[in-house]
Design a protein around this motif. Structure first.
Motif, PDB file in Angstrom:
ATOM      1  N   TYR A 172       2.158   1.853  -3.502  1.00  0.00           N
ATOM      2  CA  TYR A 172       1.157   2.479  -4.373  1.00  0.00           C
ATOM      3  C   TYR A 172       1.075   3.980  -4.102  1.00  0.00           C
ATOM      4  CZ  TYR A 172      -0.753  -2.064  -5.869  1.00  0.00           C
ATOM      5  OH  TYR A 172      -0.934  -3.309  -6.418  1.00  0.00           O
ATOM      6  N   ARG A 173       1.018   4.356  -2.832  1.00  0.00           N
ATOM      7  CA  ARG A 173       0.911   5.780  -2.491  1.00  0.00           C
ATOM      8  C   ARG A 173       2.153   6.551  -2.923  1.00  0.00           C
ATOM      9  NH1 ARG A 173      -1.964   3.780   2.263  1.00  0.00           N
ATOM     10  NH2 ARG A 173       0.026   3.504   3.333  1.00  0.00           N
ATOM     11  N   TRP A 193      -4.619   7.658  -7.278  1.00  0.00           N
ATOM     12  CA  TRP A 193      -4.729   6.258  -6.856  1.00  0.00           C
ATOM     13  C   TRP A 193      -5.884   6.123  -5.876  1.00  0.00           C
ATOM     14  CZ3 TRP A 193      -3.567   1.647  -8.355  1.00  0.00           C
ATOM     15  CH2 TRP A 193      -3.630   0.574  -7.468  1.00  0.00           C
ATOM     16  N   ARG A 194      -6.853   5.309  -6.264  1.00  0.00           N
ATOM     17  CA  ARG A 194      -8.033   5.113  -5.427  1.00  0.00           C
ATOM     18  C   ARG A 194      -8.133   3.683  -4.907  1.00  0.00           C
ATOM     19  NH1 ARG A 194      -9.218   7.907  -9.995  1.00  0.00           N
ATOM     20  NH2 ARG A 194      -9.807  10.116  -9.727  1.00  0.00           N
ATOM     21  N   GLY A 195      -7.028   2.973  -4.975  1.00  0.00           N
ATOM     22  CA  GLY A 195      -7.018   1.600  -4.486  1.00  0.00           C
ATOM     23  C   GLY A 195      -6.960   0.598  -5.620  1.00  0.00           C
ATOM     24  N   ARG A 196      -6.549  -0.632  -5.255  1.00  0.00           N
ATOM     25  CA  ARG A 196      -6.414  -1.691  -6.261  1.00  0.00           C
ATOM     26  C   ARG A 196      -7.777  -2.207  -6.664  1.00  0.00           C
ATOM     27  NH1 ARG A 196      -5.026  -3.866 -10.389  1.00  0.00           N
ATOM     28  NH2 ARG A 196      -3.879  -5.840 -10.534  1.00  0.00           N
ATOM     29  N   ARG A 197      -8.061  -2.169  -7.964  1.00  0.00           N
ATOM     30  CA  ARG A 197      -9.335  -2.619  -8.498  1.00  0.00           C
ATOM     31  C   ARG A 197      -9.069  -3.526  -9.691  1.00  0.00           C
ATOM     32  NH1 ARG A 197     -10.261  -0.530  -4.449  1.00  0.00           N
ATOM     33  NH2 ARG A 197     -11.772   1.099  -3.888  1.00  0.00           N
ATOM     34  N   LYS A 206       0.833  -1.210   0.000  1.00  0.00           N
ATOM     35  CA  LYS A 206       0.000   0.000   0.000  1.00  0.00           C
ATOM     36  C   LYS A 206       0.863   1.254   0.000  1.00  0.00           C
ATOM     37  CE  LYS A 206      -4.197  -1.782   2.230  1.00  0.00           C
ATOM     38  NZ  LYS A 206      -5.088  -1.681   3.414  1.00  0.00           N
TER      39      LYS A 206
END
Length: 325
Positions: free
Chosen positions: A155-156, A166-170, A152
């Motif tokens: 990603y940030r 980045w709004r999270g893993r989708r 995490k």
């Protein structure tokens, strides 16, 4: 005139040791044939001769055709063959392992079969990914928690570096376009890394199913190996691609990762990382490759190995061939 079928087959002791070969030779858009004990790669620019005994693993990329005679000499000289995507980015199929030794496969099974050593390898994998942390003494649950937080954070960090939101893993399995551009790039990079890891694992003769972090899937160990390079290579590259353009993210990610693999010699690094993880006390370069590939033993009591090619029924006068059959 001498034909291929009449040529004498080389014995293992006549072959070039794997440690002295090129680890991987990649070919694409050519026809691979045989000329004596070499293979030839023919394309629009001409014909290139490659001594087959100098090849560890031949990676056949898009647009390649290979003849039966070429496969025959590769088999005789102990080379592995894998059918892959561009620059080894995907793994499709493979034939035989890079080595005739079972040392790595046995080491993997031994490490996996014991709960403590299995956890030890998982900790070593974490240490390879995040060398600034010491995972000694961490439980499985603690390892998973720390790994999740580090990914995490990655990603940030990459979002801040590239300016990509980045709004999270989708990711929806089977629906690549369901995510935004950066998620598509992350998915494409991950799939490519799985192919690379699978090619290396198969070439080394390891079991793709015996994982140390992942479990319950035929590619558990492949997923373990691919994850070693997720935060270092896969995720940063995916954000770079998404920052450049939102269109054609998948193909562009695969091409960029292909180039990064070449730049970082990732295939060779995978080989050494797997050896270091599985062999007792780690493995200096070439440990498995330099083992005699023509040694076959029989298992006896107390973990002892005895010579093969003998009859242990108490009779005398058996030759090696008679004893084997």
């Amino acid at each position: 005139m001498t034909t291929v079928s009449r040529r004498a087959t080389l014995s293992p002791r006549q072959l070039t040791r794997t440690g002295e070969r090129s680890s991987f030779v990649y070919l694409e858009r050519c026809t691979v044939h045989r000329d004596a004990n070499a293979i030839t790669a023919e394309d629009a620019e001409g014909t290139t001769h490659i001594p087959s005994a100098t090849i560890g693993t031949l990676l056949l990329g898009p647009g390649t055709r290979i003849t039966h005679q070429a496969m025959s000499v590769l088999g005789e000289t102990g080379a592995a063959v894998c059918w892959v995507g561009e620059q080894g980015v995907r793994y499709y199929a493979g034939g035989r392992a890079l080595t005739r030794s079972s040392a790595l496969a046995e080491a993997q099974a031994v490490q996996w079969a014991n709960v403590r050593s299995r956890l030890g390898v998982a900790r070593a994998m974490y240490r390879l990914r995040f060398p600034d942390e010491d995972p000694a003494g961490l439980t499985r649950h603690e390892l998973l928690g720390r790994e999740g937080r580090r990914v995490k954070d990655c990603y940030r960090t990459q979002a801040a570096r590239t300016g990509v939101p980045w709004r999270g893993r989708r990711y929806t399995p089977g629906d690549f376009t369901s995510g935004d551009a950066v998620n598509q790039a992350v998915t494409a990079a991950a799939q490519c890394m799985y192919g690379i890891a699978h090619a290396v694992v198969a070439s080394l003769g390891c079991s793709p199913a015996l994982g140390f972090v992942h479990s319950g899937h035929e590619l558990s160990f492949v997923l373990d190996v691919a994850d070693l390079y997720k935060t270092e290579i896969g995720i940063p590259l995916a954000f770079d691609i998404a920052a450049e353009d939102q269109e054609d993210v998948g193909p562009r990610t695969r091409r960029a990762l292909r180039d990064r693999i070449n730049e970082t010699t990732l295939l060779d690094r995978c080989v050494e990382d797997i050896k270091g993880l599985l062999l007792p006390g780690g493995a200096p370069a070439g440990t498995v490759s330099n083992a005699d590939p023509d040694v076959v033993t029989l298992q006896s009591d107390g973990g002892r190995a005895v010579a093969a090619g003998r009859n242990y029924g108490g009779g005398e006068g058996y030759s090696d061939v008679e004893a084997s059959w």
